[in-house]
Design a protein around this motif. Sequence first.
Motif, PDB file in Angstrom:
ATOM      1  N   MET A 267     -18.410-103.454  17.944  1.00  0.00           N
ATOM      2  CA  MET A 267     -19.797-103.528  18.416  1.00  0.00           C
ATOM      3  C   MET A 267     -20.761-103.154  17.298  1.00  0.00           C
ATOM      4  O   MET A 267     -21.789-103.809  17.097  1.00  0.00           O
ATOM      5  CB  MET A 267     -19.989-102.608  19.627  1.00  0.00           C
ATOM      6  CG  MET A 267     -19.384-103.114  20.915  1.00  0.00           C
ATOM      7  SD  MET A 267     -19.662-101.981  22.304  1.00  0.00           S
ATOM      8  CE  MET A 267     -21.444-102.131  22.505  1.00  0.00           C
ATOM      9  N   GLU A 268     -20.416-102.100  16.575  1.00  0.00           N
ATOM     10  CA  GLU A 268     -21.261-101.683  15.456  1.00  0.00           C
ATOM     11  C   GLU A 268     -21.295-102.748  14.363  1.00  0.00           C
ATOM     12  O   GLU A 268     -22.354-103.044  13.790  1.00  0.00           O
ATOM     13  CB  GLU A 268     -20.743-100.363  14.884  1.00  0.00           C
ATOM     14  CG  GLU A 268     -20.911 -99.174  15.825  1.00  0.00           C
ATOM     15  CD  GLU A 268     -20.165 -97.937  15.343  1.00  0.00           C
ATOM     16  OE1 GLU A 268     -19.554 -98.001  14.253  1.00  0.00           O
ATOM     17  OE2 GLU A 268     -20.182 -96.914  16.067  1.00  0.00           O
ATOM     18  N   GLY A 269     -20.142-103.364  14.097  1.00  0.00           N
ATOM     19  CA  GLY A 269     -20.066-104.368  13.047  1.00  0.00           C
ATOM     20  C   GLY A 269     -20.865-105.617  13.341  1.00  0.00           C
ATOM     21  O   GLY A 269     -21.342-106.295  12.426  1.00  0.00           O
ATOM     22  N   ASN A 270     -21.000-105.941  14.610  1.00  0.00           N
ATOM     23  CA  ASN A 270     -21.738-107.150  15.011  1.00  0.00           C
ATOM     24  C   ASN A 270     -23.079-106.844  15.671  1.00  0.00           C
ATOM     25  O   ASN A 270     -23.696-107.734  16.249  1.00  0.00           O
ATOM     26  CB  ASN A 270     -20.894-107.987  15.980  1.00  0.00           C
ATOM     27  CG  ASN A 270     -19.827-108.797  15.282  1.00  0.00           C
ATOM     28  OD1 ASN A 270     -20.067-109.372  14.226  1.00  0.00           O
ATOM     29  ND2 ASN A 270     -18.643-108.838  15.866  1.00  0.00           N
ATOM     30  N   GLU A 271     -23.507-105.592  15.579  1.00  0.00           N
ATOM     31  CA  GLU A 271     -24.703-105.189  16.330  1.00  0.00           C
ATOM     32  C   GLU A 271     -25.932-106.001  15.954  1.00  0.00           C
ATOM     33  O   GLU A 271     -26.691-106.439  16.831  1.00  0.00           O
ATOM     34  CB  GLU A 271     -24.983-103.704  16.134  1.00  0.00           C
ATOM     35  CG  GLU A 271     -26.120-103.190  17.013  1.00  0.00           C
ATOM     36  CD  GLU A 271     -26.243-101.679  16.992  1.00  0.00           C
ATOM     37  OE1 GLU A 271     -27.094-101.163  17.748  1.00  0.00           O
ATOM     38  OE2 GLU A 271     -25.511-101.026  16.228  1.00  0.00           O
ATOM     39  N   ALA A 272     -26.162-106.213  14.663  1.00  0.00           N
ATOM     40  CA  ALA A 272     -27.360-106.947  14.236  1.00  0.00           C
ATOM     41  C   ALA A 272     -27.360-108.363  14.811  1.00  0.00           C
ATOM     42  O   ALA A 272     -28.368-108.834  15.344  1.00  0.00           O
ATOM     43  CB  ALA A 272     -27.436-106.986  12.715  1.00  0.00           C
ATOM     44  N   LEU A 273     -26.218-109.046  14.705  1.00  0.00           N
ATOM     45  CA  LEU A 273     -26.128-110.395  15.257  1.00  0.00           C
ATOM     46  C   LEU A 273     -26.111-110.377  16.783  1.00  0.00           C
ATOM     47  O   LEU A 273     -26.784-111.166  17.437  1.00  0.00           O
ATOM     48  CB  LEU A 273     -24.859-111.076  14.748  1.00  0.00           C
ATOM     49  CG  LEU A 273     -24.899-111.636  13.323  1.00  0.00           C
ATOM     50  CD1 LEU A 273     -23.519-112.112  12.916  1.00  0.00           C
ATOM     51  CD2 LEU A 273     -25.904-112.775  13.222  1.00  0.00           C
ATOM     52  N   GLY A 274     -25.323-109.465  17.347  1.00  0.00           N
ATOM     53  CA  GLY A 274     -25.148-109.442  18.795  1.00  0.00           C
ATOM     54  C   GLY A 274     -26.403-109.107  19.576  1.00  0.00           C
ATOM     55  O   GLY A 274     -26.542-109.480  20.737  1.00  0.00           O
ATOM     56  N   THR A 275     -27.322-108.382  18.947  1.00  0.00           N
ATOM     57  CA  THR A 275     -28.558-108.001  19.643  1.00  0.00           C
ATOM     58  C   THR A 275     -29.748-108.843  19.206  1.00  0.00           C
ATOM     59  O   THR A 275     -30.896-108.523  19.519  1.00  0.00           O
ATOM     60  CB  THR A 275     -28.883-106.520  19.380  1.00  0.00           C
ATOM     61  OG1 THR A 275     -29.031-106.300  17.971  1.00  0.00           O
ATOM     62  CG2 THR A 275     -27.781-105.602  19.931  1.00  0.00           C
ATOM     63  N   SER A 276     -29.463-109.946  18.504  1.00  0.00           N
ATOM     64  CA  SER A 276     -30.561-110.811  18.000  1.00  0.00           C
ATOM     65  C   SER A 276     -30.931-111.922  18.959  1.00  0.00           C
ATOM     66  O   SER A 276     -31.691-112.814  18.620  1.00  0.00           O
ATOM     67  CB  SER A 276     -30.139-111.418  16.661  1.00  0.00           C
ATOM     68  OG  SER A 276     -29.058-112.331  16.841  1.00  0.00           O
ATOM     69  N   THR A 277     -30.415-111.862  20.167  1.00  0.00           N
ATOM     70  CA  THR A 277     -30.568-113.005  21.089  1.00  0.00           C
ATOM     71  C   THR A 277     -31.735-112.873  22.067  1.00  0.00           C
ATOM     72  O   THR A 277     -31.999-113.784  22.826  1.00  0.00           O
ATOM     73  CB  THR A 277     -29.277-113.171  21.913  1.00  0.00           C
ATOM     74  OG1 THR A 277     -29.027-111.959  22.630  1.00  0.00           O
ATOM     75  CG2 THR A 277     -28.090-113.466  20.995  1.00  0.00           C
ATOM     76  N   GLU A 278     -32.415-111.725  22.058  1.00  0.00           N
ATOM     77  CA  GLU A 278     -33.471-111.524  23.065  1.00  0.00           C
ATOM     78  C   GLU A 278     -34.657-112.429  22.790  1.00  0.00           C
ATOM     79  O   GLU A 278     -34.929-112.830  21.653  1.00  0.00           O
ATOM     80  CB  GLU A 278     -33.925-110.065  23.086  1.00  0.00           C
ATOM     81  CG  GLU A 278     -34.555-109.577  21.795  1.00  0.00           C
ATOM     82  CD  GLU A 278     -34.948-108.114  21.874  1.00  0.00           C
ATOM     83  OE1 GLU A 278     -35.446-107.710  22.929  1.00  0.00           O
ATOM     84  OE2 GLU A 278     -34.758-107.414  20.864  1.00  0.00           O
TER      85      GLU A 278
END
Length: 282
Positions: A267-278
Amino acid sequence: MSKNKVWLVTGASKGLGLILVKKLLSSNYRVAATSRTVASLIDEIGDVSDSFFPIEMDVTSDNNVKGSINKVVDHFGTIDVVVNNAGFGQIGTLEELSDGEAKNSFDVNVFGCLNVIRHATPILRKQESGHIFNISSIGGYIGNFPGFGVYCATKFAVSGFTEALAEEMKGFGVNVTLVYPGYFRTNFLSKGSVKTPVNPIEAYSIARESEQAHLNQINGNQPNDPEKAAEVMIAVSEQEAPLVHLFLGKDAYQYAGTKIDLIQKEMEGNEALGTSTEILSE
């Protein structure tokens, strides 16, 4: 919990189910035990009595489950604790298992459990008390066991709907416990219990190694005692406010801890990408 409570245990002719039934009867509970063949229950435990009711039940048949549960209520008057223990292990990679093999696993491990829930919960709900134990597996929490994907999928399904069931039953005074056993020294991995693929594919060397390790090295050397597992479940049933998730065995705790650590890191490794969808405000 009163020792006069009635327990319904599925898949009770061997393994953890059989051990639990014997432990319950020795502690003066009343027990209904199911198996695909009632003779196996009678041979292991005894015939029908005021405290014991062996019954043949096919968990994959909704009508059969309904009729069997009605017979249990006719015999004891009610059901207080349900243990969905019936199930089996299917070894095989996702490619090599046939449609029929995969569906059979889900029919027994998933839909069999749902059939019991469907016909037992009305009893518990109306009396506004009771307890349901759904037996998943540590393989229902962590699935990276090569050659056990379908088995893990069935146990992930059990884990998922049990979490929902716990919420659904809260308003009726019914407790729900999701059990994640590690490796227990039962006959779960022995011939006649675990199933191997009908058409294995030799190219899956890692899966074959895992399969052979389970059948030849782990089987008979599991670190956990099923007698103690039965005692833990009885103790949990007597708690005033039991927790939903019950990991059984130090190995189960270790596997779960590894999964939790992995998820947090990824989750930490992909946080920037994973939370860029809003959707950003215009």
